[in-house]
Scaffold this motif. Structure first.
Motif, PDB file in Angstrom:
ATOM      1  N   ASP A 236      62.140  -8.699  43.970  1.00  0.00           N
ATOM      2  CA  ASP A 236      61.053  -9.369  44.685  1.00  0.00           C
ATOM      3  C   ASP A 236      60.089 -10.059  43.737  1.00  0.00           C
ATOM      4  N   ARG A 237      60.386 -10.019  42.417  1.00  0.00           N
ATOM      5  CA  ARG A 237      59.449 -10.552  41.417  1.00  0.00           C
ATOM      6  C   ARG A 237      60.092 -11.578  40.482  1.00  0.00           C
ATOM      7  N   VAL A 238      61.295 -11.996  40.764  1.00  0.00           N
ATOM      8  CA  VAL A 238      61.994 -12.885  39.843  1.00  0.00           C
ATOM      9  C   VAL A 238      62.260 -14.245  40.475  1.00  0.00           C
ATOM     10  N   ASP A 239      62.258 -15.288  39.624  1.00  0.00           N
ATOM     11  CA  ASP A 239      62.677 -16.614  40.055  1.00  0.00           C
ATOM     12  C   ASP A 239      64.198 -16.636  40.208  1.00  0.00           C
ATOM     13  N   GLU A 240      64.676 -17.572  41.026  1.00  0.00           N
ATOM     14  CA  GLU A 240      66.118 -17.726  41.250  1.00  0.00           C
ATOM     15  C   GLU A 240      66.761 -16.368  41.550  1.00  0.00           C
ATOM     16  N   GLY A 241      66.268 -15.774  42.627  1.00  0.00           N
ATOM     17  CA  GLY A 241      66.694 -14.422  42.975  1.00  0.00           C
ATOM     18  C   GLY A 241      68.193 -14.268  43.178  1.00  0.00           C
ATOM     19  N   ASP A 242      68.847 -15.258  43.815  1.00  0.00           N
ATOM     20  CA  ASP A 242      70.285 -15.176  44.049  1.00  0.00           C
ATOM     21  C   ASP A 242      71.065 -15.172  42.739  1.00  0.00           C
ATOM     22  N   LYS A 243      70.664 -16.038  41.806  1.00  0.00           N
ATOM     23  CA  LYS A 243      71.339 -16.096  40.507  1.00  0.00           C
ATOM     24  C   LYS A 243      71.117 -14.813  39.721  1.00  0.00           C
ATOM     25  N   PHE A 244      69.899 -14.294  39.790  1.00  0.00           N
ATOM     26  CA  PHE A 244      69.582 -13.055  39.079  1.00  0.00           C
ATOM     27  C   PHE A 244      70.439 -11.914  39.608  1.00  0.00           C
ATOM     28  N   LEU A 245      70.562 -11.836  40.927  1.00  0.00           N
ATOM     29  CA  LEU A 245      71.379 -10.791  41.549  1.00  0.00           C
ATOM     30  C   LEU A 245      72.842 -10.934  41.133  1.00  0.00           C
ATOM     31  N   LYS A 272      52.289 -11.161  37.461  1.00  0.00           N
ATOM     32  CA  LYS A 272      51.037 -11.605  36.844  1.00  0.00           C
ATOM     33  C   LYS A 272      50.407 -12.688  37.700  1.00  0.00           C
ATOM     34  N   LYS A 273      49.215 -12.437  38.226  1.00  0.00           N
ATOM     35  CA  LYS A 273      48.569 -13.376  39.129  1.00  0.00           C
ATOM     36  C   LYS A 273      48.229 -14.687  38.442  1.00  0.00           C
ATOM     37  N   GLU A 274      47.980 -14.631  37.110  1.00  0.00           N
ATOM     38  CA  GLU A 274      47.611 -15.870  36.426  1.00  0.00           C
ATOM     39  C   GLU A 274      48.750 -16.872  36.392  1.00  0.00           C
ATOM     40  N   ASP A 275      49.982 -16.394  36.627  1.00  0.00           N
ATOM     41  CA  ASP A 275      51.127 -17.302  36.679  1.00  0.00           C
ATOM     42  C   ASP A 275      51.302 -17.915  38.066  1.00  0.00           C
ATOM     43  N   GLY A 276      50.434 -17.543  39.005  1.00  0.00           N
ATOM     44  CA  GLY A 276      50.565 -18.025  40.373  1.00  0.00           C
ATOM     45  C   GLY A 276      51.424 -17.081  41.197  1.00  0.00           C
ATOM     46  N   ASP A 277      51.214 -17.077  42.497  1.00  0.00           N
ATOM     47  CA  ASP A 277      51.940 -16.156  43.376  1.00  0.00           C
ATOM     48  C   ASP A 277      53.328 -16.657  43.753  1.00  0.00           C
ATOM     49  N   GLN A 278      53.545 -17.958  43.691  1.00  0.00           N
ATOM     50  CA  GLN A 278      54.781 -18.533  44.204  1.00  0.00           C
ATOM     51  C   GLN A 278      55.918 -18.437  43.191  1.00  0.00           C
ATOM     52  N   LEU A 279      57.022 -17.853  43.624  1.00  0.00           N
ATOM     53  CA  LEU A 279      58.231 -17.801  42.807  1.00  0.00           C
ATOM     54  C   LEU A 279      59.078 -19.037  43.071  1.00  0.00           C
ATOM     55  N   GLU A 280      59.907 -19.402  42.107  1.00  0.00           N
ATOM     56  CA  GLU A 280      60.821 -20.521  42.267  1.00  0.00           C
ATOM     57  C   GLU A 280      62.183 -19.985  42.702  1.00  0.00           C
ATOM     58  N   GLY A 281      62.573 -20.308  43.926  1.00  0.00           N
ATOM     59  CA  GLY A 281      63.855 -19.837  44.446  1.00  0.00           C
ATOM     60  C   GLY A 281      63.956 -18.346  44.592  1.00  0.00           C
ATOM     61  N   PRO A 282      62.961 -17.703  45.216  1.00  0.00           N
ATOM     62  CA  PRO A 282      63.014 -16.239  45.336  1.00  0.00           C
ATOM     63  C   PRO A 282      64.102 -15.795  46.302  1.00  0.00           C
TER      64      PRO A 282
END
Length: 319
Positions: A236-245, A272-282
């Motif tokens: 729930d905390r990584v970009d490109e969640g499908d690829k990571f999985l 980290k909130k300073e990086d923004g809340d929105q993930l890329e391709g979660p």
């Protein structure tokens, strides 16, 4: 302002050793969960005694593959002892001061907490891990013969798994330390050098990397496949969640297991909130209730060629 800070500090120190009654639910519990509620997470707890932590679920509302085995855990003695200890020993002003001082030397919050080895976190007790990791579909998965080759202090009623385990996003290793002794060899990955150092200090073979693939592991002289791969409160905390999985699945041995823990209902956001809340391709998991979301997670894993074997629910606890 300085006078107010001084009064607040004195109040915290005065109340640091107050007695907590875990069964009746002291006001301290409400204060501990207040922070999580302020984040408006769908899975946040209301102010409730820890004896009411959520383990149960409605099996009739679960839509799981036939291979899946729902397991209802309980608030066991080891978890109870953990909660009682950290309610009586919460993080105080000294911890905050130490993080501030470390920040002056260029350490961010993640590195600072790695150095301090805090906060302590808890997901399952050692016996609970043994319960959910047992595989009834392929005969006994536990290998008692491996115990003779392992230097562990496990209770005799806890058999051990043969093979290697990898925990991706292991933090400071508090949760990893509960299940690592069940295996012959434990490895871990974190994105912070200090966290990787802390993991190695706990004999968890910490590796610092922002990516996890067989090639990355090989380049760092690590095993490229594992009997079990853990991703706990990570997807729930990584970009490109499908690829990571997919990368995680690729490093699981044949007939091995992937163990996933997610806060449900699902809420993808950066650590980290300073990086923004929105993930890329979660990763995308629908469902407004725990049962609906858990069913969709099971379907998501099955669509990727995995056989879902065990489903359970447990609270993620943080000091």
């Amino acid at each position: 302002a300085y006078g107010s800070m001084g009064v607040a500090l004195a109040w915290k120190l005065y109340h640091a050793e107050e007695v907590y009654d875990i069964d009746t639910g002291h006001d301290r519990w409400g204060k501990l969960v207040e922070g999580s509620q302020s984040q408006r997470l769908p899975s946040a707890y209301p102010a409730t005694p820890p004896s009411q932590l959520r383990y149960t679920f409605d099996r009739t509302k679960l839509q799981l593959p036939l291979s899946a085995r729902p397991i209802v855990l309980t608030f066991d003695e080891e978890t109870r002892n953990w909660v009682e200890y950290y309610l009586r020993h919460p993080r105080g002003p000294i911890h905050s001061l130490a993080l501030t001082v470390l920040g002056l030397f260029g350490y961010d919050q993640r590195d600072g907490e790695a150095i301090l080895d805090e906060p302590a976190v808890h997901l399952l007790s050692q016996k609970q891990w043994a319960t959910i990791l047992e595989n009834p579909h392929q005969g006994p998965s536990f290998q008692d013969s491996a115990r003779a080759e392992m230097s562990t202090n496990l209770p005799l009623d806890l058999p051990t798994f043969a093979g290697r385990v990898l925990d991706v996003g292991a933090g400071s290793g508090h949760i990893t330390a509960a299940f690592a002794p069940l295996f012959e060899e434990a490895h871990s990955v974190e994105i912070s050098p200090k966290l990787a150092w802390r993991l190695s200090e706990k004999n968890l073979n910490g590796l610092c990397s922002t990516k996890i693939t067989a090639q990355v592991l090989e380049d760092n002289n690590r095993p490229t496949s594992f009997r079990m791969v853990f991703a706990l409160n990570l997807l729930d905390r990584v970009d490109e969640g499908d690829k990571f999985l997919s990368n995680l699945i690729d490093i699981v041995e044949e007939n091995g297991h992937l163990v996933v823990a997610l806060p449900l209902p699902f809420c993808a956001k950066r650590w980290k909130k300073e990086d923004g809340d929105q993930l890329e391709g979660p990763l995308h998991v629908e469902g407004t209730s725990w049962e609906e979301a858990a069913s969709n997670v099971a379907g998501l894993l099955q669509d990727r060629g995995l056989e879902v074997q065990t489903v359970t629910r447990a609270p993620y606890l943080c000091q």
